[in-house]
Design a protein around this motif. Structure first.
Motif, PDB file in Angstrom:
ATOM      1  N   SER A 539       0.834  -1.208   0.000  1.00  0.00           N
ATOM      2  CA  SER A 539       0.000   0.000   0.000  1.00  0.00           C
ATOM      3  C   SER A 539       0.868   1.258   0.000  1.00  0.00           C
ATOM      4  N   SER A 540       2.047   1.177   0.615  1.00  0.00           N
ATOM      5  CA  SER A 540       2.959   2.329   0.649  1.00  0.00           C
ATOM      6  C   SER A 540       3.927   2.333  -0.520  1.00  0.00           C
ATOM      7  N   TYR A 541       4.297   1.115  -0.986  1.00  0.00           N
ATOM      8  CA  TYR A 541       5.256   0.982  -2.095  1.00  0.00           C
ATOM      9  C   TYR A 541       4.711  -0.037  -3.097  1.00  0.00           C
ATOM     10  N   PRO A 542       3.709   0.383  -3.898  1.00  0.00           N
ATOM     11  CA  PRO A 542       3.064  -0.563  -4.823  1.00  0.00           C
ATOM     12  C   PRO A 542       3.969  -0.942  -5.995  1.00  0.00           C
ATOM     13  N   TYR A 543       3.612  -2.048  -6.657  1.00  0.00           N
ATOM     14  CA  TYR A 543       4.274  -2.462  -7.889  1.00  0.00           C
ATOM     15  C   TYR A 543       3.663  -1.697  -9.049  1.00  0.00           C
ATOM     16  N   VAL A 544       4.497  -1.324 -10.001  1.00  0.00           N
ATOM     17  CA  VAL A 544       3.979  -0.597 -11.157  1.00  0.00           C
ATOM     18  C   VAL A 544       3.095  -1.506 -12.004  1.00  0.00           C
ATOM     19  N   ASP A 545       3.377  -2.804 -11.984  1.00  0.00           N
ATOM     20  CA  ASP A 545       2.521  -3.794 -12.630  1.00  0.00           C
ATOM     21  C   ASP A 545       1.469  -4.208 -11.609  1.00  0.00           C
ATOM     22  N   SER A 546       0.263  -3.682 -11.750  1.00  0.00           N
ATOM     23  CA  SER A 546      -0.759  -3.880 -10.719  1.00  0.00           C
ATOM     24  C   SER A 546      -1.142  -5.342 -10.541  1.00  0.00           C
ATOM     25  N   GLY A 547      -0.852  -6.170 -11.542  1.00  0.00           N
ATOM     26  CA  GLY A 547      -1.192  -7.587 -11.434  1.00  0.00           C
ATOM     27  C   GLY A 547      -0.171  -8.389 -10.657  1.00  0.00           C
ATOM     28  N   PHE A 548       0.973  -7.758 -10.328  1.00  0.00           N
ATOM     29  CA  PHE A 548       2.034  -8.515  -9.654  1.00  0.00           C
ATOM     30  C   PHE A 548       1.767  -8.568  -8.154  1.00  0.00           C
ATOM     31  N   ARG A 549       1.892  -9.760  -7.585  1.00  0.00           N
ATOM     32  CA  ARG A 549       1.742  -9.931  -6.143  1.00  0.00           C
ATOM     33  C   ARG A 549       2.887 -10.798  -5.631  1.00  0.00           C
ATOM     34  N   SER A 550       3.614 -10.279  -4.663  1.00  0.00           N
ATOM     35  CA  SER A 550       4.765 -11.026  -4.164  1.00  0.00           C
ATOM     36  C   SER A 550       4.481 -11.749  -2.860  1.00  0.00           C
ATOM     37  N   GLY A 551       3.339 -11.405  -2.224  1.00  0.00           N
ATOM     38  CA  GLY A 551       3.103 -11.945  -0.896  1.00  0.00           C
ATOM     39  C   GLY A 551       4.210 -11.473   0.020  1.00  0.00           C
ATOM     40  N   GLU A 552       4.801 -12.400   0.771  1.00  0.00           N
ATOM     41  CA  GLU A 552       5.930 -12.046   1.637  1.00  0.00           C
ATOM     42  C   GLU A 552       7.210 -12.703   1.139  1.00  0.00           C
ATOM     43  N   GLN A 553       7.294 -12.920  -0.177  1.00  0.00           N
ATOM     44  CA  GLN A 553       8.526 -13.478  -0.729  1.00  0.00           C
ATOM     45  C   GLN A 553       9.660 -12.470  -0.620  1.00  0.00           C
ATOM     46  N   ARG A 554      10.845 -12.971  -0.333  1.00  0.00           N
ATOM     47  CA  ARG A 554      12.008 -12.102  -0.227  1.00  0.00           C
ATOM     48  C   ARG A 554      12.674 -11.976  -1.585  1.00  0.00           C
ATOM     49  N   PRO A 555      12.904 -10.759  -2.060  1.00  0.00           N
ATOM     50  CA  PRO A 555      13.605 -10.607  -3.342  1.00  0.00           C
ATOM     51  C   PRO A 555      15.052 -11.032  -3.203  1.00  0.00           C
ATOM     52  N   PRO A 556      15.632 -11.689  -4.225  1.00  0.00           N
ATOM     53  CA  PRO A 556      17.033 -12.112  -4.133  1.00  0.00           C
ATOM     54  C   PRO A 556      18.006 -10.940  -4.186  1.00  0.00           C
ATOM     55  N   ARG A 557      17.624  -9.890  -4.911  1.00  0.00           N
ATOM     56  CA  ARG A 557      18.468  -8.705  -5.061  1.00  0.00           C
ATOM     57  C   ARG A 557      17.574  -7.488  -5.193  1.00  0.00           C
ATOM     58  N   ALA A 558      18.143  -6.312  -4.944  1.00  0.00           N
ATOM     59  CA  ALA A 558      17.354  -5.089  -5.101  1.00  0.00           C
ATOM     60  C   ALA A 558      18.248  -3.922  -5.467  1.00  0.00           C
ATOM     61  N   VAL A 559      17.690  -3.023  -6.269  1.00  0.00           N
ATOM     62  CA  VAL A 559      18.270  -1.696  -6.489  1.00  0.00           C
ATOM     63  C   VAL A 559      17.293  -0.710  -5.877  1.00  0.00           C
ATOM     64  N   ILE A 560      17.782   0.137  -4.979  1.00  0.00           N
ATOM     65  CA  ILE A 560      16.960   1.194  -4.389  1.00  0.00           C
ATOM     66  C   ILE A 560      17.476   2.520  -4.940  1.00  0.00           C
ATOM     67  N   PHE A 561      16.597   3.252  -5.613  1.00  0.00           N
ATOM     68  CA  PHE A 561      17.013   4.496  -6.270  1.00  0.00           C
ATOM     69  C   PHE A 561      16.262   5.664  -5.649  1.00  0.00           C
ATOM     70  N   VAL A 562      17.028   6.674  -5.182  1.00  0.00           N
ATOM     71  CA  VAL A 562      16.442   7.841  -4.519  1.00  0.00           C
ATOM     72  C   VAL A 562      16.308   8.978  -5.527  1.00  0.00           C
ATOM     73  N   VAL A 563      15.076   9.244  -5.928  1.00  0.00           N
ATOM     74  CA  VAL A 563      14.795  10.373  -6.817  1.00  0.00           C
ATOM     75  C   VAL A 563      14.876  11.644  -5.978  1.00  0.00           C
ATOM     76  N   GLY A 564      15.843  12.492  -6.303  1.00  0.00           N
ATOM     77  CA  GLY A 564      16.098  13.676  -5.486  1.00  0.00           C
ATOM     78  C   GLY A 564      17.419  13.598  -4.765  1.00  0.00           C
TER      79      GLY A 564
END
Length: 614
Positions: A539-564
């Motif tokens: 609800s705070s950080y939605p997926y841009v693909d509204s059909g995608f649902r991860s449940g509580e799966q842990r992502p193997p890798r991530a890029v976090i990008f700070v706009v600003g």
């Protein structure tokens, strides 16, 4: 002529156009690389960018000249030293943006040119001009991002002498500061937060550069990510949606990337908005890399020391790169006290080797020792560089009263006591122990913490009475418009009691250097931790693909990008999470820029400088 140019294009310009018969290998250095290097590049932005550039210079034999633009000079310098480049038979480096580039009439047919350029309109025009009267024997052209087919046709038309041997796209399009940190060197992005109808061509170009940088990072790190954004930020939503479209448009680029197996969670690209946490960029810093940027400014891993009192000529411009400097890599996250201990140990080790018995008890004494023994500088120039830097940091801390000011900053950020904080800020503003920059910083933090309180107006008047200009005092209201409570989607100060409990005093280790409190943890640290645990609220950080649902799966890798813009404090928090992770480094942090307090305030100030009709 166009038909002949098209024929030359098909013969020699080997790029990966969206044709099914193309050779994917020419679309970058990643195809067919050994599994070990592939794995390294997947987790390190430095390794990914370095591999692209190394493949580029290794493919061309003989004496080479490297033709760069202003941006690619910075991109290469972040991952390769000058001596590294020389080892690859690159004997000359030229900047296509230099005024003298086209004034050189001498032809150097014995050299082959490697061009690494961003695919900008300006670069295409300059490259076309060069090809009409080429100075070198061959031209091997590498663009750092996707090139429109029309541009390739134009280049082919200009290549009347048939000197272009290849044109390729190598996605080395970010400034790789460290293994888990990159920047796009876009210092001014505050106006992107305004309505898009008010954007100028500058804002549009910055938005496009963001997309190009993010596309490049996905390819460099070999990931097809699930994209998430900050729900309360329309800007991150726009970036997320357009990036998804760009990945779909360039789908052929991602064909060689191994996807997750059925049931596995994909890697994530999370877009966060600087406005959610305006506090972190305002705080004084006490770890080595962050202090360097706050007090001396790091620019493409370089520090300008030319204004330091009595600095030696060879130290006026120094490089501080964790990938090229073992001492810096070892101490990049050291707090100032531990850093003093580390340098003292280096100097003492040298003394033991030379049986020198000079007594060294402070940073000042270390600097005097280095100055008195030139042979030490020759033996260990790198350590003497760090001695000079820490000596200057120590001088600035004392001259600007930063220890005292920083303690109050931390108290405001991490505990809830408005009346006590107000009295402390008033006392600090009236005292002559700190600079006007520190006075303004304290009031900005107070205003963000206690937004709407009548006491803020009193503090503004007090700033004016300290001879701080109205334009600087106006930054307080601009900051609240930019990142006040109405903009932030989180309670930025919710962890104040927990953080206050974790406050710990560390004893002084070396005279002249005090370990200080680092109570504050960036908001991003909590976001990153929840993301990797699969607990970040959709609800705070939605997926841009509204059909995608991860449940509580842990992502193997991530890029976090700070706009600003990100900060080195946030980079420290991400590095600490990576060090604690079971599988090692799995988060890469990026930002439109890497802010210190001055660059952040300069960007926010842009909101008050809009020209033309409102």
């Amino acid at each position: 002529k166009p038909a002949a140019a098209e024929a030359r294009l098909s013969r020699r310009v080997r790029r990966a156009a969206p044709a099914p018969t193309r050779s994917r290998r020419t679309r970058g250095a990643c195809a067919g690389r050994p599994a070990e290097r592939e794995a390294m590049a997947m987790h390190s932005v430095v390794a990914g960018v370095k591999e692209y550039i190394q493949a580029m210079v290794d493919r061309i034999t003989g004496m080479k000249v490297l033709i760069l633009d202003t941006e690619t000079i910075g991109i290469i310098s972040m991952v390769f030293s000058q001596s590294d480049i020389l080892r690859h038979e690159v004997f000359l480096t030229e900047c296509i943006d230099a005024d003298t580039f086209f004034s050189q009439e001498e032809k150097m047919r014995h050299m082959n040119a490697i061009c690494l350029l961003r695919p900008t309109n300006k670069n295409f025009l300059k490259l076309a001009q060069e090809l009409k009267s080429p100075k070198y024997n061959e031209y091997h052209i590498f663009f750092t991002n996707v090139v429109p087919h029309m541009r390739l046709e134009q280049l082919a038309c200009c290549d009347e002498h048939e000197v272009v041997q290849q044109v390729q796209e190598f996605f080395a399009d970010v400034f790789a500061i460290g293994h888990d940190l990159f920047s796009l060197n876009l210092p001014s992005t505050a106006r992107l937060t305004e309505e898009r109808s008010r954007w100028t061509s500058y804002e549009e170009s910055v938005f496009d550069r963001m997309l190009e940088g993010l596309l490049s990072v996905c390819l460099t790190l070999r990931m097809v990510p699930a994209i998430r954004y900050t729900a309360a930020s329309d800007l991150t939503r726009q970036v997320a949606q357009r990036l998804r479209e760009r990945i779909q448009e360039e789908q052929s680029l991602f064909e060689t990337i191994e996807r997750e197996r059925r049931g596995e969670s994909p890697p994530v690209l999370l877009l966060v908005d600087r406005r959610n946490d305006p506090v972190t960029p305002l705080l004084n810093q006490w770890t080595y890399q962050a202090m360097l940027h706050e007090l001396l400014s790091l620019d493409n891993n370089r520090v300008d020391m030319s204004k330091v009192p009595n600095i030696r000529p060879e130290l006026e411009m120094i490089v501080m790169s964790a990938s090229q400097d073992p001492f810096f890599e070892e101490n990049v996250l050291s707090n100032f006290g531990d850093l003093g201990v580390s340098i003292k140990k280096y100097v003492e080790d040298y003394q033991k080797q030379t049986k020198n018995t000079a007594k060294i008890e402070s940073i000042e004494a270390m600097q005097q020792f280095v100055d008195q023994y030139p042979e030490f500088r020759k033996l260990s120039g790198n350590v003497s560089k760090h001695v000079a830097v820490v000596h200057e940091l120590s001088r600035l801390i004392e001259a600007n009263g930063l220890l005292e000011a920083s303690q109050l900053e931390q108290e405001i950020a991490c505990s809830d006591a408005r009346q006590e904080h107000f009295r402390s800020v008033v006392d600090m503003l009236k005292a002559d122990r700190i600079t006007n920059m520190e006075r303004l910083r304290l009031v900005l933090l107070y205003a963000l913490k206690y937004e709407g309180d009548s006491s803020i107006a009193q503090l503004k008047q007090l700033l004016l009475s300290c001879s701080i200009g109205e334009d600087q005092v106006a930054l307080i209201d601009q900051m609240l418009r930019y990142a006040g409570q109405h903009v932030r989607s989180v309670d930025l100060f919710q962890n104040k009691t927990l953080l206050n409990r974790t406050k710990a005093a560390i004893t002084r280790q070396v005279q002249g250097v005090e370990n200080v409190y680092t109570q504050h943890k960036s908001h991003l640290a909590g976001v990153a931790e929840n993301l990797m645990k699969g607990k970040l609220k959709e609800s705070s950080y939605p997926y841009v693909d509204s059909g995608f649902r991860s449940g509580e799966q842990r992502p193997p890798r991530a890029v976090i990008f700070v706009v600003g813009g990100a900060t080195y404090e946030e980079a420290r928090d991400i590095t600490e999470l990576n060090r604690a992770a079971e599988g090692g480094r799995n988060i890469v942090l990026g930002g439109t820029t890497i802010h210190n307090s001055r660059s952040f305030l300069t960007d926010v100030a842009q909101l008050g400088m809009r020209t033309g009709p409102e």
